[in-house]
Structure formats: C-alpha cells, structure tokens
Scaffold this motif. Sequence first.
Motif, PDB file in Angstrom:
ATOM      1  N   LEU A 173       0.819  -1.208   0.000  1.00 40.07           N
ATOM      2  CA  LEU A 173       0.000   0.000   0.000  1.00 40.07           C
ATOM      3  C   LEU A 173       0.854   1.260   0.000  1.00 40.07           C
ATOM      4  O   LEU A 173       0.626   2.171  -0.793  1.00 40.07           O
ATOM      5  CB  LEU A 173      -0.930   0.002   1.224  1.00 40.07           C
ATOM      6  N   VAL A 174       1.800   1.328   0.905  1.00 39.33           N
ATOM      7  CA  VAL A 174       2.661   2.508   1.027  1.00 39.33           C
ATOM      8  C   VAL A 174       4.068   2.053   1.375  1.00 39.33           C
ATOM      9  O   VAL A 174       4.295   0.900   1.732  1.00 39.33           O
ATOM     10  CB  VAL A 174       2.148   3.486   2.111  1.00 39.33           C
ATOM     11  N   SER A 175       5.009   2.983   1.309  1.00 34.66           N
ATOM     12  CA  SER A 175       6.414   2.609   1.514  1.00 34.66           C
ATOM     13  C   SER A 175       6.987   3.085   2.835  1.00 34.66           C
ATOM     14  O   SER A 175       8.132   2.745   3.157  1.00 34.66           O
ATOM     15  CB  SER A 175       7.268   3.189   0.375  1.00 34.66           C
ATOM     16  N   ASP A 176       6.234   3.870   3.625  1.00 32.67           N
ATOM     17  CA  ASP A 176       6.845   4.477   4.805  1.00 32.67           C
ATOM     18  C   ASP A 176       6.205   4.039   6.120  1.00 32.67           C
ATOM     19  O   ASP A 176       6.336   4.718   7.138  1.00 32.67           O
ATOM     20  CB  ASP A 176       6.828   6.000   4.704  1.00 32.67           C
ATOM     21  N   ILE A 177       5.504   2.905   6.139  1.00 34.34           N
ATOM     22  CA  ILE A 177       5.014   2.337   7.389  1.00 34.34           C
ATOM     23  C   ILE A 177       5.984   1.251   7.824  1.00 34.34           C
ATOM     24  O   ILE A 177       6.350   0.383   7.035  1.00 34.34           O
ATOM     25  CB  ILE A 177       3.592   1.760   7.222  1.00 34.34           C
ATOM     26  N   ASN A 178       6.400   1.280   9.090  1.00 30.85           N
ATOM     27  CA  ASN A 178       7.363   0.284   9.543  1.00 30.85           C
ATOM     28  C   ASN A 178       7.256   0.061  11.040  1.00 30.85           C
ATOM     29  O   ASN A 178       6.745   0.914  11.795  1.00 30.85           O
ATOM     30  CB  ASN A 178       8.788   0.690   9.161  1.00 30.85           C
ATOM     31  N   LEU A 179       7.756  -1.095  11.459  1.00 31.81           N
ATOM     32  CA  LEU A 179       7.811  -1.465  12.865  1.00 31.81           C
ATOM     33  C   LEU A 179       9.265  -1.702  13.244  1.00 31.81           C
ATOM     34  O   LEU A 179       9.948  -2.525  12.625  1.00 31.81           O
ATOM     35  CB  LEU A 179       6.987  -2.729  13.112  1.00 31.81           C
ATOM     36  N   ALA A 180       9.749  -0.999  14.253  1.00 35.39           N
ATOM     37  CA  ALA A 180      11.116  -1.171  14.743  1.00 35.39           C
ATOM     38  C   ALA A 180      11.067  -1.706  16.171  1.00 35.39           C
ATOM     39  O   ALA A 180      10.183  -1.326  16.961  1.00 35.39           O
ATOM     40  CB  ALA A 180      11.870   0.152  14.699  1.00 35.39           C
ATOM     41  N   TYR A 181      12.022  -2.576  16.497  1.00 35.70           N
ATOM     42  CA  TYR A 181      12.015  -3.213  17.813  1.00 35.70           C
ATOM     43  C   TYR A 181      13.446  -3.325  18.323  1.00 35.70           C
ATOM     44  O   TYR A 181      14.333  -3.843  17.643  1.00 35.70           O
ATOM     45  CB  TYR A 181      11.387  -4.605  17.701  1.00 35.70           C
ATOM     46  N   LEU A 182      13.677  -2.830  19.532  1.00 38.82           N
ATOM     47  CA  LEU A 182      14.980  -2.886  20.179  1.00 38.82           C
ATOM     48  C   LEU A 182      14.818  -3.614  21.506  1.00 38.82           C
ATOM     49  O   LEU A 182      13.938  -3.284  22.303  1.00 38.82           O
ATOM     50  CB  LEU A 182      15.518  -1.477  20.419  1.00 38.82           C
ATOM     51  N   SER A 183      15.651  -4.631  21.748  1.00 35.19           N
ATOM     52  CA  SER A 183      15.540  -5.400  22.984  1.00 35.19           C
ATOM     53  C   SER A 183      16.917  -5.721  23.538  1.00 35.19           C
ATOM     54  O   SER A 183      17.915  -5.749  22.815  1.00 35.19           O
ATOM     55  CB  SER A 183      14.771  -6.705  22.729  1.00 35.19           C
ATOM     56  N   GLY A 184      16.959  -5.955  24.816  1.00 39.13           N
ATOM     57  CA  GLY A 184      18.210  -6.327  25.467  1.00 39.13           C
ATOM     58  C   GLY A 184      17.936  -7.036  26.779  1.00 39.13           C
ATOM     59  O   GLY A 184      16.840  -6.947  27.339  1.00 39.13           O
TER      60      GLY A 184
END
Length: 396
Positions: free
Chosen positions: A101-112
């Motif tokens: 649909l679009v190019s600028d939707i995203n999910l980012a995940y940082l864990s430690g």
Amino acid sequence: MNFKYIGTLAISVWSIVFVFEKANAQVGVSRTQNNGSESNNIISAVPFLLFTPDARASAMGNAGVAVSADVNAASINASKLAFLDKPYGFAVSYSPWLKNLVSDINLAYLSGYYKFKDRYTLAGSFRYFSLGQLELTDGGGQNLGIANPNELAVDVSFATSFGDQFSLGSSVRYIYSNVTAGQYVVSGETHAGQAVAVDVSGLYKVHTQWFGTSTLVSAGVNISNIGTKMSYSNSQPSLFLPGNIKIGGAATSRLDELSTIAFAVDFNKLLVPTQPIYDANNNIIAGQDPNRSLPSGIIGSFTDAPGGFSEELREVGISTGAEYWYNQQFAVRAGYNYQSPSKGNSRYFTVGAGLKYNVFNIDFAYLIANTQSSPLANTLRFSLLFNFGDRKILKK
C-alpha cells in the motif's frame, strides 16, 4: 481529517476510524461482505502489539512461544529469557509494513537483557510503529497539513528458572498511541491514547527420545496485553487493549552431530469482547454487550460470540513453523499462519534464514501471500542479535 484514507493504511488506524466515524463505537458492526463472508467483529486499540517484530519467529509463521530462547524472547514469551546461555545481549529488528500500500510504514524493535545468578534475567524492549506521513484534510477537502501518526510500547521483563525444566516470566508495558494527531471529529477533539499492561508467561521443557532420536519437547504459554483500556476522546467509550493468550508446543531433535530440526505450533485467541449483532434500533439480538469491565471482558471473551461455540473456535488463530540448524551456524525456516476468513483472514506462508557467527546473529524472514488478499505480501523483515560473555562466568 481523512480517516477513511488512514484506515486503508494500517490496521491500527482502522480501529480508530471505527471509533470516531460512528456515533457509538460499540454499535453498528457490519458483518456481511459483498462476497457473503463475515468481517472481523473483534475491535481493540493498538493492534500493533500483536505484530511479530522478531524475524526468527516471523519466518516460522509467528510460532515461537515454546521454541528455544533468543534475545527477542520477551516479544513472544518472556519466561524463555531464563534459559539464555550468555550473560547479556541485545537485538535490533526492523519490519516494513503494508508494503503493497505505502512505503513508509514500519515497525522497529529494540531489545536487550542481562542475566544474573544463573536463574534470573532482567530485560527491556522498545517497540515503535510509524504510520509514515499523512496529508490531513477536513470534510470539505481543505488541506490541514501533514501528520506523522505513531505508536510505541516500552517493556520491562523479568524471568526466573526453577531448575532446568521450568521457568516463569512477566512484563510490564507502557503504551502510547498517537494516531489522530489531535484533530477534531464530530464528537470533539481527539488526543493520544495511553495505557499500562502486563504479560504473564511460562515454559516447561523436558528431554526425551522420539523415534530413537534425542529430542527436547517444550510447552509454553503467554498471556499478554492485560491492562487499562485506552481512550482517544473524552466523549467516546474506551477501547480494550488487544489482550491475547498464546499456547504452543515445540519439539527439537538432534539428527546427527551437526544437524538439529525443530517443529512448533501455536494457538492464540484474543481476550477481547466480540461485538454483538444489533437490530435497526441498536438493540442486541445476538451476543453480549461489549461495554463491560476488564475482568468481565476477558472472561466473557470465551463465550460471547454471537455465533456460539463454532464462532469462538473461529477466533483461534494457528501458527506452525519449522527450523533446521546446521552446525549451529546456519538456519533455514518456514511456516504458515492461519486465521479464519471471518476473523481477519490473515493467511500466509513464511520462509527465512539465519546466520550465527561468534557473538553475532542475523535473521531474515519473508512473507508470501496472495497480493490480492493480503497487504502484508512480499514483506521482508530482519533482526540483528548480539550475545556477549561466557556462560561459565554465571554464578548461582
């Protein structure tokens, strides 16, 4: 604000559209489609919390509640953190979303995580869901500027083991959802939603022999997103968080000195009231009133479907996956995720690969779906993982 347009971009915003475009957020659910199928009549806030950020689990069809632990374990079952074999580590994951649909939707995940005294593990994670840039317009088409709606969650997790077979885990989560950009709608001004939630999880594993092969059999459960309701407007009812129970099993067998293979299956169900069926006067003719307390909503989610037990069964999603490791350095994965056509219709195959070298891991996942039926088709996700220290330094 063009809510219809935003709704086509992401499931999260679709939930908000439903709230603000209706005079009553819990009334008037349309269930029948042009093709005769039914629409998903379970509504919650912040469904991005149900997205799988970890590329390894994603490649296995989202199955992973009982598979071996890695740095991203808190995203699917925090209790697995207790069985990590290095003192500390961290990971970064990235998933473009709704790529068709679009190019600028995203999910980012940082864990430690940090492991101490061998049986205790403390972990933290940050999840950020960006809906990209949206051009806002009013009902008359007047330009209202550009908005950058987003959602995020911050977790603190703790896990402890009880011997070599059993562990328990829990997470506390702060959730922030800004998808309305403070715009005015028919019912008044909107605002960002905030909530607090907890997860409770467990894992049991045992070594045995299957068909003459040394096999680790494990079972896990994760009850997630149990917390306060979320509101985006003082004049509208609050929405349930996407409470969910995930139960699964896995079997990992050593084929020879260099090869292992694992199979996993998970079952999950939302702990959210199912919308009832109303007549023309908004009287409930089937199902139960969804405007109820959190405990009542969770318990009632097992019995409140208007279609009875058969509909309750359709609310159970199934994830299956397999993982093959060669010399604990190279992995290939595949899986399948199934959701009933009347409960979201999220059905797709997944494939992926992993590479482990020294302290460094990289995992890839690719989602395969019919582009006509799934906006998630052709989605590539990846995770970078780092584990440090020597297992021998851990003290009991």
